[in-house]
Design a protein around this motif. Structure first.
Motif: not given
Length: 149
Positions: A31-32, A34-36, A38-39, A42, A87, A143
């Motif tokens: 999750q960490t 994937f968040k990175q 995404l950031k 973006e 998840s 996804h």
């Protein structure tokens, strides 16, 4: 009065610690990452779409970072879904490993192609739009098949 206040503070801290994902668990680690991803994605997309000022060096560095990040989350998907894993990954991740790995490799290839595209100068949002779109499409494909929204 102090005892009541202390009791409420302790209770609040105990409740706030419940229900979170252990950041050291496979789920927490992916999750960490994937968040990175995404950031960074973006920010890159924002530069290409005019939401953020296009800065060539920042884009190149972001593309390299995204490419490095895309090679890491897959190792945090154990062969079998862990008990209690809440998840957003569908069970198909574990049932259709070959397809999941195929899409992971496609994602890696798309970010590698984006990095390669940053070698052509001058860099412009127009020349980077197609490679970035392939990155976004590879995210979306995985996804759609494997993430429960």
């Amino acid at each position: 009065m102090k005892f009541k206040t202390l009791s409420l503070v302790v209770l609040a801290l105990a409740v706030s610690g419940c229900g979170g994902v252990d950041p050291n668990s496979p789920q927490g680690q992916r999750q960490t990452i994937f968040k990175q991803m995404l950031k960074v994605s973006e920010d890159l997309g924002g530069m290409l779409r005019g939401r953020i000022a296009f800065k060539e060096q920042a884009f190149v560095e972001g593309a390299v970072e995204l490419d490095q990040l895309t090679r890491t989350p897959w190792q945090h998907f154990p062969q079998v879904r862990e008990e209690g894993d809440e998840s957003r990954a569908r069970d198909e991740v574990w049932q259709r490993q070959a397809r999941f790995q195929e899409l992971a490799r496609a994602m890696e290839a798309s970010t590698a192609a984006l990095v390669a595209a940053t070698a052509a100068h001058p860099l412009t949002p127009e020349t980077l739009a197609a490679p970035m779109q392939r990155v976004e499409d590879s995210c979306k494909a995985c996804h759609e098949e494997f993430r429960a929204f």
